[in-house]
Design a protein around this motif. Structure first.
Motif, PDB file in Angstrom:
ATOM      1  N   GLN A  34       3.583  60.938   5.909  1.00 17.30           N
ATOM      2  CA  GLN A  34       3.239  60.173   4.670  1.00 17.30           C
ATOM      3  C   GLN A  34       4.140  59.092   4.337  1.00 17.30           C
ATOM      4  N   GLN A  35       3.848  58.541   2.993  1.00 25.02           N
ATOM      5  CA  GLN A  35       4.906  57.672   2.561  1.00 25.02           C
ATOM      6  C   GLN A  35       4.728  56.328   3.512  1.00 25.02           C
ATOM      7  N   LEU A  36       3.485  55.870   4.077  1.00 26.44           N
ATOM      8  CA  LEU A  36       3.446  54.539   4.800  1.00 26.44           C
ATOM      9  C   LEU A  36       3.912  53.434   3.833  1.00 26.44           C
ATOM     10  N   ARG A  37       4.729  52.491   4.603  1.00 29.64           N
ATOM     11  CA  ARG A  37       5.115  51.357   4.062  1.00 29.64           C
ATOM     12  C   ARG A  37       4.720  50.037   4.965  1.00 29.64           C
ATOM     13  N   PRO A  38       4.493  48.879   4.495  1.00 31.15           N
ATOM     14  CA  PRO A  38       4.200  48.711   2.993  1.00 31.15           C
ATOM     15  C   PRO A  38       3.278  49.435   2.353  1.00 31.15           C
ATOM     16  N   ALA A  39       3.199  49.607   1.089  1.00 30.07           N
ATOM     17  CA  ALA A  39       2.446  50.383   0.347  1.00 30.07           C
ATOM     18  C   ALA A  39       1.045  49.782   0.632  1.00 30.07           C
ATOM     19  N   GLU A  40      -0.313  50.695   0.228  1.00 29.19           N
ATOM     20  CA  GLU A  40      -1.392  50.070   0.407  1.00 29.19           C
ATOM     21  C   GLU A  40      -1.854  48.809  -0.465  1.00 29.19           C
ATOM     22  N   ASP A  68      -3.903  45.450  13.035  1.00 29.08           N
ATOM     23  CA  ASP A  68      -4.995  44.530  12.940  1.00 29.08           C
ATOM     24  C   ASP A  68      -6.154  44.855  14.449  1.00 29.08           C
ATOM     25  N   GLN A  69      -5.927  46.011  14.803  1.00 31.02           N
ATOM     26  CA  GLN A  69      -6.796  46.479  15.861  1.00 31.02           C
ATOM     27  C   GLN A  69      -7.099  47.910  15.514  1.00 31.02           C
ATOM     28  N   LEU A  70      -8.191  48.420  16.282  1.00 36.30           N
ATOM     29  CA  LEU A  70      -8.732  49.856  16.120  1.00 36.30           C
ATOM     30  C   LEU A  70      -7.868  50.481  17.119  1.00 36.30           C
ATOM     31  N   LEU A 130      -4.787  39.604   4.515  1.00 36.74           N
ATOM     32  CA  LEU A 130      -4.717  41.365   4.501  1.00 36.74           C
ATOM     33  C   LEU A 130      -4.504  41.770   6.031  1.00 36.74           C
ATOM     34  N   HIS A 131      -3.588  42.571   6.414  1.00 38.86           N
ATOM     35  CA  HIS A 131      -3.462  43.202   7.597  1.00 38.86           C
ATOM     36  C   HIS A 131      -3.645  44.697   7.593  1.00 38.86           C
ATOM     37  N   ALA A 132      -3.671  45.331   8.733  1.00 40.17           N
ATOM     38  CA  ALA A 132      -3.634  46.676   8.694  1.00 40.17           C
ATOM     39  C   ALA A 132      -2.780  47.414  10.085  1.00 40.17           C
ATOM     40  N   ALA A 133      -2.070  48.386   9.536  1.00 40.36           N
ATOM     41  CA  ALA A 133      -1.276  48.897  10.524  1.00 40.36           C
ATOM     42  C   ALA A 133      -1.846  50.288  10.746  1.00 40.36           C
ATOM     43  N   THR A 134      -1.933  50.786  11.576  1.00 42.78           N
ATOM     44  CA  THR A 134      -2.681  52.089  12.326  1.00 42.78           C
ATOM     45  C   THR A 134      -1.425  52.959  13.183  1.00 42.78           C
ATOM     46  N   GLU A 148      -5.903  62.476  15.071  1.00 40.08           N
ATOM     47  CA  GLU A 148      -5.306  61.858  13.866  1.00 40.08           C
ATOM     48  C   GLU A 148      -4.759  60.631  13.970  1.00 40.08           C
ATOM     49  N   PHE A 149      -4.970  59.584  12.796  1.00 42.62           N
ATOM     50  CA  PHE A 149      -4.580  58.596  12.768  1.00 42.62           C
ATOM     51  C   PHE A 149      -4.004  58.302  11.185  1.00 42.62           C
ATOM     52  N   TRP A 150      -3.008  57.420  11.084  1.00 45.19           N
ATOM     53  CA  TRP A 150      -2.589  57.045   9.512  1.00 45.19           C
ATOM     54  C   TRP A 150      -2.786  55.696   9.501  1.00 45.19           C
ATOM     55  N   SER A 151      -3.036  55.005   8.321  1.00 46.41           N
ATOM     56  CA  SER A 151      -2.969  53.655   8.210  1.00 46.41           C
ATOM     57  C   SER A 151      -2.572  53.126   6.788  1.00 46.41           C
ATOM     58  N   THR A 152      -2.364  51.897   6.634  1.00 48.83           N
ATOM     59  CA  THR A 152      -1.874  51.138   5.737  1.00 48.83           C
ATOM     60  C   THR A 152      -2.403  49.770   5.626  1.00 48.83           C
ATOM     61  N   SER A 153      -3.077  49.229   4.491  1.00 52.60           N
ATOM     62  CA  SER A 153      -3.417  47.795   4.667  1.00 52.60           C
ATOM     63  C   SER A 153      -2.311  47.173   3.613  1.00 52.60           C
ATOM     64  N   PHE A 154      -2.076  45.828   4.041  1.00 49.44           N
ATOM     65  CA  PHE A 154      -0.809  45.206   3.128  1.00 49.44           C
ATOM     66  C   PHE A 154      -1.239  43.598   3.459  1.00 49.44           C
ATOM     67  N   TYR A 155      -1.007  42.834   2.471  1.00 50.72           N
ATOM     68  CA  TYR A 155      -1.058  41.523   2.442  1.00 50.72           C
ATOM     69  C   TYR A 155       0.205  40.753   2.902  1.00 50.72           C
ATOM     70  N   ALA A 156       0.162  39.875   3.785  1.00 52.02           N
ATOM     71  CA  ALA A 156       1.395  38.767   4.224  1.00 52.02           C
ATOM     72  C   ALA A 156       0.901  37.795   4.246  1.00 52.02           C
TER      73      ALA A 156
END
Length: 159
Positions: A34-40, A68-70, A130-134, A148-156
């Motif tokens: 839970q609480q993935l950071r950076p926030a969505e 930035d990958q599956l 826009l980047h994605a961390a999985t 299971e997987f968890w991901s968040t998308s963030f701007y850098a």
């Protein structure tokens, strides 16, 4: 819409669903992390930290963070995410190789990302930066555990 058209639409939908297998699917959102950071969809500077809270890992497990990958399919290994040169080099992938390809393993709950691909993985101008961390869980052999997987998308921003 007439009753005949509604009935025809219902038949088409049911026939379409009849060909869909549902056995073995994970149909609920995993809550181990839970609480993935950076926030969505938040903005962050580089270098940045990907962090989360969550349940303790089982013995021999670790987190595998991919930027930035599956991720690899369930049951596949980290090695399947590497190129031919790495696959043919003893000791590869090592932490340096993984970091150069925006992949990280950790038993902790944070990863420092020193660099990101310019512009991000999306070819649309509006999504530049826009980047994605999985995050998935792997065992001591680097094999993905479960679906299971968890991901968040963030701007850098790059400028």
């Amino acid at each position: 819409m007439t009753a005949r058209r509604v009935l025809l639409l219902l038949v088409v939908v049911l026939l379409g669903l009849a060909g869909c297998g549902t056995q073995g699917l994970v149909l609920e959102q995993p809550t181990q992390l839970q609480q993935l950071r950076p926030a969505e969809f938040s903005s962050t500077a580089v270098p940045t930290r990907i962090s989360w809270t969550g349940d303790a890992l089982h013995a021999g497990e670790r987190y595998f963070v991919i930027i930035d990958q599956l991720p690899m399919p369930p049951g596949s290994t980290i090695r399947s995410m590497t190129d031919d040169v790495c696959r043919n080099t003893p000791g590869c992938p090592d932490p340096t190789y993984l970091a150069q390809h925006q992949m990280y393993t950790t038993r902790g709950r944070t990863v420092k990302v020193e660099s990101l691909p310019l512009g991000g993985p999306f070819p649309v101008k509006d999504l530049a930066g826009l980047h994605a961390a999985t995050i998935v869980i792997v065992d001591r052999a680097g094999r993905r555990v479960g679906e299971e997987f968890w991901s968040t998308s963030f701007y850098a921003p790059t400028s």
